[in-house]
Design an enzyme around this catalytic site. Structure first.
Site, PDB file in Angstrom:
ATOM      1  N   ARG A   1      10.768   0.436  -3.901  1.00  0.00           N
ATOM      2  CA  ARG A   1      10.996   0.250  -2.460  1.00  0.00           C
ATOM      3  C   ARG A   1      12.658  -0.062  -2.495  1.00  0.00           C
ATOM      4  O   ARG A   1      13.168  -0.626  -3.358  1.00  0.00           O
ATOM      5  CB  ARG A   1      10.327  -0.663  -1.924  1.00  0.00           C
ATOM      6  CG  ARG A   1       8.620  -0.860  -1.626  1.00  0.00           C
ATOM      7  CD  ARG A   1       8.416  -1.903  -0.741  1.00  0.00           C
ATOM      8  NE  ARG A   1       6.891  -2.117  -0.946  1.00  0.00           N
ATOM      9  CZ  ARG A   1       6.122  -1.465  -0.008  1.00  0.00           C
ATOM     10  NH1 ARG A   1       6.681  -0.404   0.777  1.00  0.00           N
ATOM     11  NH2 ARG A   1       4.832  -1.336   0.107  1.00  0.00           N
TER      12      ARG A   1
ATOM     13  N   PHE B   1     -11.700  -4.415   1.134  1.00  0.00           N
ATOM     14  CA  PHE B   1     -10.948  -5.962   1.775  1.00  0.00           C
ATOM     15  C   PHE B   1     -11.085  -6.011   3.322  1.00  0.00           C
ATOM     16  O   PHE B   1     -10.263  -6.589   3.834  1.00  0.00           O
ATOM     17  CB  PHE B   1      -9.554  -5.982   1.186  1.00  0.00           C
ATOM     18  CG  PHE B   1      -9.656  -6.304  -0.373  1.00  0.00           C
ATOM     19  CD1 PHE B   1     -10.609  -6.858  -1.053  1.00  0.00           C
ATOM     20  CD2 PHE B   1      -8.903  -5.268  -1.120  1.00  0.00           C
ATOM     21  CE1 PHE B   1     -10.865  -6.930  -2.614  1.00  0.00           C
ATOM     22  CE2 PHE B   1      -9.007  -5.494  -2.406  1.00  0.00           C
ATOM     23  CZ  PHE B   1     -10.028  -5.950  -3.342  1.00  0.00           C
TER      24      PHE B   1
ATOM     25  N   TYR C   1       0.792   4.906   2.374  1.00  0.00           N
ATOM     26  CA  TYR C   1       0.737   4.147   1.193  1.00  0.00           C
ATOM     27  C   TYR C   1      -0.840   3.658   0.587  1.00  0.00           C
ATOM     28  O   TYR C   1      -1.619   3.510   1.564  1.00  0.00           O
ATOM     29  CB  TYR C   1       1.302   2.452   1.355  1.00  0.00           C
ATOM     30  CG  TYR C   1       1.274   1.655   0.267  1.00  0.00           C
ATOM     31  CD1 TYR C   1       2.672   1.493  -0.203  1.00  0.00           C
ATOM     32  CD2 TYR C   1       0.295   0.980  -0.461  1.00  0.00           C
ATOM     33  CE1 TYR C   1       2.602   0.418  -1.357  1.00  0.00           C
ATOM     34  CE2 TYR C   1       0.189   0.115  -1.315  1.00  0.00           C
ATOM     35  CZ  TYR C   1       1.717   0.109  -1.797  1.00  0.00           C
ATOM     36  OH  TYR C   1       1.734  -0.894  -2.843  1.00  0.00           O
ATOM     37  N   SER C   2      -1.006   4.401  -0.502  1.00  0.00           N
ATOM     38  CA  SER C   2      -2.456   3.957  -1.131  1.00  0.00           C
ATOM     39  C   SER C   2      -2.656   3.505  -2.643  1.00  0.00           C
ATOM     40  O   SER C   2      -1.928   4.057  -3.714  1.00  0.00           O
ATOM     41  CB  SER C   2      -3.246   5.480  -0.943  1.00  0.00           C
ATOM     42  OG  SER C   2      -4.343   5.422  -1.588  1.00  0.00           O
TER      43      SER C   2
ATOM     44  N   THR D   1       7.152  -5.102  -3.509  1.00  0.00           N
ATOM     45  CA  THR D   1       6.485  -6.237  -2.988  1.00  0.00           C
ATOM     46  C   THR D   1       5.066  -6.210  -3.641  1.00  0.00           C
ATOM     47  O   THR D   1       4.645  -5.077  -4.094  1.00  0.00           O
ATOM     48  CB  THR D   1       6.542  -6.186  -1.425  1.00  0.00           C
ATOM     49  OG1 THR D   1       6.381  -4.569  -0.924  1.00  0.00           O
ATOM     50  CG2 THR D   1       7.877  -6.702  -0.934  1.00  0.00           C
TER      51      THR D   1
ATOM     52  N   SER E   1       1.212  -5.331  -6.291  1.00  0.00           N
ATOM     53  CA  SER E   1       1.793  -3.763  -6.666  1.00  0.00           C
ATOM     54  C   SER E   1       2.952  -3.808  -7.021  1.00  0.00           C
ATOM     55  O   SER E   1       3.650  -2.501  -7.134  1.00  0.00           O
ATOM     56  CB  SER E   1       1.800  -3.188  -5.012  1.00  0.00           C
ATOM     57  OG  SER E   1       0.603  -2.944  -4.525  1.00  0.00           O
TER      58      SER E   1
ATOM     59  N   SER F   1      -1.965 -15.648   0.008  1.00  0.00           N
ATOM     60  CA  SER F   1      -2.071 -14.322   0.642  1.00  0.00           C
ATOM     61  C   SER F   1      -2.830 -14.369   1.765  1.00  0.00           C
ATOM     62  O   SER F   1      -3.375 -15.383   2.224  1.00  0.00           O
ATOM     63  CB  SER F   1      -2.525 -13.380  -0.455  1.00  0.00           C
ATOM     64  OG  SER F   1      -3.948 -13.539  -0.739  1.00  0.00           O
ATOM     65  N   ASN F   2      -2.833 -13.142   2.515  1.00  0.00           N
ATOM     66  CA  ASN F   2      -3.519 -12.752   3.671  1.00  0.00           C
ATOM     67  C   ASN F   2      -3.084 -13.869   4.907  1.00  0.00           C
ATOM     68  O   ASN F   2      -3.919 -14.555   5.579  1.00  0.00           O
ATOM     69  CB  ASN F   2      -5.177 -13.039   3.369  1.00  0.00           C
ATOM     70  CG  ASN F   2      -5.723 -12.437   4.561  1.00  0.00           C
ATOM     71  OD1 ASN F   2      -5.636 -11.265   5.269  1.00  0.00           O
ATOM     72  ND2 ASN F   2      -7.092 -13.095   4.968  1.00  0.00           N
TER      73      ASN F   2
HETATM   74  S1  HEL Z   1      -0.693  -3.671   0.074  1.00  0.00           S
HETATM   75  C1  HEL Z   1       0.942  -4.120   0.469  1.00  0.00           C
HETATM   76  C2  HEL Z   1       1.462  -4.560  -1.134  1.00  0.00           C
HETATM   77  N1  HEL Z   1       0.549  -3.780  -2.201  1.00  0.00           N
HETATM   78  C3  HEL Z   1      -0.708  -3.133  -1.512  1.00  0.00           C
HETATM   79  C4  HEL Z   1      -1.220  -3.932  -2.724  1.00  0.00           C
HETATM   80  C5  HEL Z   1       0.063  -4.347  -3.053  1.00  0.00           C
HETATM   81  N2  HEL Z   1      -2.297  -4.815  -2.131  1.00  0.00           N
HETATM   82  C6  HEL Z   1      -3.539  -4.516  -1.821  1.00  0.00           C
HETATM   83  O1  HEL Z   1      -4.107  -3.465  -1.743  1.00  0.00           O
HETATM   84  C7  HEL Z   1      -4.297  -5.732  -1.712  1.00  0.00           C
HETATM   85  C8  HEL Z   1      -5.057  -5.778  -0.507  1.00  0.00           C
HETATM   86  C9  HEL Z   1      -5.953  -6.925  -0.104  1.00  0.00           C
HETATM   87  C10 HEL Z   1      -4.945  -8.056  -0.096  1.00  0.00           C
HETATM   88  C11 HEL Z   1      -5.731  -9.281   0.711  1.00  0.00           C
HETATM   89  C12 HEL Z   1      -4.739 -10.430   0.416  1.00  0.00           C
HETATM   90  O2  HEL Z   1      -3.956 -10.718   1.434  1.00  0.00           O
HETATM   91  O3  HEL Z   1      -5.189 -11.262  -0.230  1.00  0.00           O
HETATM   92  N3  HEL Z   1      -5.766  -9.045   2.137  1.00  0.00           N
HETATM   93  C13 HEL Z   1      -6.794  -8.942   2.746  1.00  0.00           C
HETATM   94  O4  HEL Z   1      -7.969  -9.353   2.133  1.00  0.00           O
HETATM   95  C14 HEL Z   1      -6.883  -8.337   3.995  1.00  0.00           C
HETATM   96  N4  HEL Z   1      -8.186  -8.250   4.874  1.00  0.00           N
HETATM   97  C15 HEL Z   1       1.380  -2.688   1.113  1.00  0.00           C
HETATM   98  C16 HEL Z   1       1.242  -5.186   1.360  1.00  0.00           C
HETATM   99  C17 HEL Z   1       2.755  -3.994  -1.239  1.00  0.00           C
HETATM  100  O5  HEL Z   1       3.730  -4.831  -0.680  1.00  0.00           O
HETATM  101  O6  HEL Z   1       3.001  -3.059  -1.775  1.00  0.00           O
HETATM  102  O7  HEL Z   1       0.381  -5.295  -3.815  1.00  0.00           O
END
Ligand code: HEL
Length: 405
Positions: free
Chosen positions: A321, A156, A195-196, A335, A98, A362-363
């Site tokens: 941010r 996800f 956030y979307s 981020t 993002s 990640s995750n």
């Molecule tokens: S999420 C956040 C971050 N943003 C948003 C965007 C981004 N990323 C996503 O929407 C990815 C979502 C799936 C990521 C995945 C992983 O961690 O690899 N997670 C899962 O599958 C969880 N079940 C708001 C954190 C931001 O900081 O802006 O980048």
């Protein structure tokens, strides 16, 4: 033995190198007064210990780069590639997730500077009948106040199978928007921050409509070429990261399961919301230029910096941010969380100091929380953040997307 390097200087490769908030017009925004105090020297030892912890917590590797005037500080720990055991480099390219949103917002704000876009006009003025509510404006979209549901929540829900289902898919923007619109909206237009990714898919469509070209052309012509960002690429729908890069490893939801190499993917689920590839040097160059006023008029930059409070330490502007650090300094950037990579890319208010820190997993909520400590070390100096906000996992506010387990 996990490789590590810390250093300072100009180009020596891997071994180189008060906040006052005032209520403003609307209750949801805050003016962004800023004390112009000199920043303490970056704490490079602290940065190294943050990266060390990140690797201990499960990231194969981590990197950080601070640019401060003519000085650069590069710190690395661990591996870019688990199979070859190649050490990670602070020059490695990676997926920035993002952080892409800042690039998309700047393109649209430049178009506003050129009088081709009115931020307070309905999105539907430019894209007739795209959205089911004519009250949703461009500003609502860029500030995550549109109420458009984030389609990636469902995509996800299961991290590995959700990722594998889309890693080679190619979506049209309108496919992603249709997924969002199949769910109820989260709030009335302008009523709340939520956030979307959908918002920044709409942003991509707007860029393409207003420029008559793919978003890639706008990123290249307006940002990548003028700023000399040699490591920044929008390759969608190609799946590879060009040149020297870190592999990204997705942490499965099941405890103890093997990391999944998620490096190659179309990132089509994200596109203008999150598909850019870059490096620490380029992100520092980008945010430094933005905050120094080199990309937008003063009036548009001020609009980008009109912040809505998200939680105790984070606010959101237009694709930007703000994080309020334990030492009273606020930093500005974005981020990113995309399968295999976490990124923090932020600069001081005047753009004179910038930090990018990234981990190639990640995750993993521990890694994400710990990596935030890099901001404290980079901008607050020695001893910062210990026992305060820096190294603790940030708790997402209501409406804030949490990609973590
Ligand atoms: S999420 C956040 C971050 N943003 C948003 C965007 C981004 N990323 C996503 O929407 C990815 C979502 C799936 C990521 C995945 C992983 O961690 O690899 N997670 C899962 O599958 C969880 N079940 C708001 C954190 C931001 O900081 O802006 O980048």
């Amino acid at each position: 033995m996990v490789p590590a390097s810390v250093g300072r200087g100009a180009v020596l490769g891997a071994a180189v190198l008060s906040l006052l908030t005032v209520p403003a017009r609307a209750a949801t925004f805050e003016a962004d007064a800023h004390a112009a105090a000199a920043l303490p020297a970056p704490d490079v030892t602290g940065l190294d210990s943050v990266l060390h912890s990140v690797v201990d917590q499960g990231a194969p590797g981590a990197l950080a780069r601070v640019d401060d005037g003519d000085d650069s500080y590069l710190v690395t720990r661990g591996f870019a590639d688990r199979s070859t055991r190649q050490a990670i480099s602070a020059a490695d390219r990676f997926r920035i997730g993002s952080v892409t949103k800042s690039f998309s917002a700047v393109v649209l704000l430049q178009l506003a500077d050129e009088h081709k876009l009115d931020l307070d006009a309905p999105v539907n003025r430019y894209l007739p009948e795209l959205l089911p509510d004519d009250r949703i404006t461009v500003r609502h979209v860029l500030s995550h106040r549109s109420g458009l549901y984030d389609y990636s929540n469902d995509m996800f829900a299961s991290s590995v199978s959700g990722f594998e289902a889309v890693r080679n898919k190619v979506f049209g923007y309108r496919d992603l928007i249709a997924l969002s619109l199949s769910r109820p909206r989260t709030n009335a237009p302008g009523a709340a921050y939520s956030y979307s990714n959908t918002n920044y898919v709409v942003a991509g469509l707007l860029i393409e409509k207003l420029t008559g070209k793919p978003v890639r052309d706008a990123y290249e012509k307006r940002l990548i070429t003028p700023l000399g960002l040699r490591d920044t690429f929008y390759v969608h729908p190609d799946t590879r990261i060009p040149g020297r890069h870190a592999h990204g490893y997705l942490t499965p939801d099941a405890a103890g399961a093997e990391l999944v190499d998620a490096t190659d993917q179309t990132a089509s689920w994200a596109q203008s919301a999150g598909a850019l590839i870059s490096s620490a040097r380029d992100l520092n160059t980008f945010y430094s230029a933005l905050l120094r006023g080199r990309l937008l008029s003063a009036a548009r930059l001020a609009e980008m910096e009109r912040f809505t409070r998200v939680d105790g330490t984070t606010s959101y502007g237009l694709g930007l941010r703000r994080r309020d650090l334990s030492c009273g300094v606020s930093v500005y950037g974005h981020t990113g969380a995309v399968q295999g990579f976490y990124t923090y890319a932020f600069a001081s208010k005047d753009g004179s100091r910038s930090l990018t820190a990234a981990a190639n997993t990640s995750n993993n909520s521990k890694v994400l929380g710990t990596l935030a400590g890099a901001l404290e070390s980079a901008f607050c100096g020695e001893g910062a953040g210990k026992g305060t906000t820096g190294r603790a996992a940030r708790v997402p506010a209501a409406g804030e997307r949490d990609s973590r387990q």
